[in-house]
Every structure is written in C-alpha cells, then in structure tokens.
Scaffold this motif. Structure first.
Motif, short mmCIF file in Angstrom:
data_model
loop_
_atom_site.label_atom_id
_atom_site.label_comp_id
_atom_site.label_asym_id
_atom_site.label_seq_id
_atom_site.Cartn_x
_atom_site.Cartn_y
_atom_site.Cartn_z
N LEU A 150 0.85 4.17 -2.87
CA LEU A 150 0.62 5.59 -2.56
C LEU A 150 1.82 6.44 -2.95
CD1 LEU A 150 -1.10 5.41 0.95
CD2 LEU A 150 -2.14 6.01 -1.24
N PHE A 151 3.01 5.95 -2.66
CA PHE A 151 4.24 6.66 -3.01
C PHE A 151 4.33 6.85 -4.53
CE2 PHE A 151 8.84 6.83 -3.76
CZ PHE A 151 9.22 7.81 -2.85
N GLY A 152 4.06 5.79 -5.28
CA GLY A 152 4.11 5.86 -6.74
C GLY A 152 3.05 6.78 -7.32
N ALA A 153 1.83 6.70 -6.78
CA ALA A 153 0.76 7.57 -7.27
C ALA A 153 1.07 9.03 -6.98
CB ALA A 153 -0.57 7.17 -6.62
N GLY A 154 1.60 9.30 -5.81
CA GLY A 154 1.98 10.67 -5.47
C GLY A 154 3.08 11.19 -6.36
N THR A 155 4.05 10.35 -6.65
CA THR A 155 5.16 10.74 -7.52
C THR A 155 4.67 11.05 -8.92
OG1 THR A 155 6.67 9.35 -6.25
CG2 THR A 155 7.38 10.00 -8.46
N PHE A 173 2.42 10.31 2.65
CA PHE A 173 1.78 9.17 3.33
C PHE A 173 2.43 7.85 2.90
CE2 PHE A 173 -2.41 11.67 3.76
CZ PHE A 173 -1.98 12.22 4.96
N GLY A 174 2.69 7.69 1.62
CA GLY A 174 3.34 6.48 1.14
C GLY A 174 4.73 6.31 1.71
N ARG A 215 0.83 -1.22 0.00
CA ARG A 215 0.00 0.00 0.00
C ARG A 215 0.86 1.25 0.00
NH1 ARG A 215 -3.80 -2.40 4.58
NH2 ARG A 215 -5.08 -3.71 3.24
N GLY A 216 1.92 1.24 0.78
CA GLY A 216 2.82 2.38 0.82
C GLY A 216 3.49 2.63 -0.51
N ILE A 217 3.90 1.55 -1.18
CA ILE A 217 4.53 1.69 -2.49
C ILE A 217 3.54 2.26 -3.51
CG2 ILE A 217 5.45 0.37 -4.46
CD1 ILE A 217 6.85 -1.41 -2.41
#
Length: 103
Positions: A10-15, A71-72, A6-8
């Motif tokens: 969110l991190f990817g979507a944010g990036t 968050f990610g 989930r963190g990955i």
C-alpha cells in the motif's frame, strides 16, 4: 508478517500514484496560461479554471495516492510497534528469570 507486506504494498502504491500524479501536474502546469489559487500545480491537481485548456482532473488519483500512502505507513508503523513490544516483553521476562528470588 502478512500485514507488514500489505503495508509495504500500500505504501509503495501510494508513493507511485502520488509521484506520477504530481509529475503529470507539474508537466501540465508549464503549459497552463492562467490559473486560480496560489499555485499552478495545485490548480492543475484540483481542477482550477484555465484559459483555453482542459482540466486534467488529477485530484481524485492524488487523494487516493495520499490515502494509500497513509494507510500503508500506518500498517507498517503498527506492525513495527507490535514487534518492538514483543521484543521488549521478551527482554523483560528474561531479566525477571535471571534475577535471584529471596524467600
């Protein structure tokens, strides 16, 4: 492991969202004739006053991208720390069991 994934995500979507928003703002900033504030890109992102052009209203998607990114990264960091702590505890228990005890 689920939280790490989930963190990955969110991190990817944010990036991706931040990158796309900044790219759109940078491309649009080249055609902006005047702007308010210190930078053209910042003015385009957060709806500055323009002459003869429409604001893109890119501030909201940029802020959402930053929040997803943070968050990610927080979730990934927390999961990494939990895993590191478990490994450290296992090594400590192994060392305790290997040392001879005097009675």
């Amino acid at each position: 492991m689920k939280n790490f994934i989930r963190g990955i995500v969110l991190f990817g979507a944010g990036t991706i969202l931040m990158s796309a928003t900044l790219l759109a703002a940078a491309i649009y900033a080249t055609s902006a004739e005047s702007w308010s504030g210190n930078s053209k890109v910042g003015s385009v992102l957060f709806s500055g006053n323009y002459v003869n052009s429409e604001p893109l209203l890119l501030g909201f998607p940029f802020v959402v991208g930053v929040l997803l990114f943070v968050f990610g990264a927080t979730i990934i960091g927390a999961e990494w720390y939990k895993e590191w702590l478990n490994e450290a505890d296992a090594k400590l228990e192994k060392l305790k069991s290997e040392t001879p005890h005097e009675s």
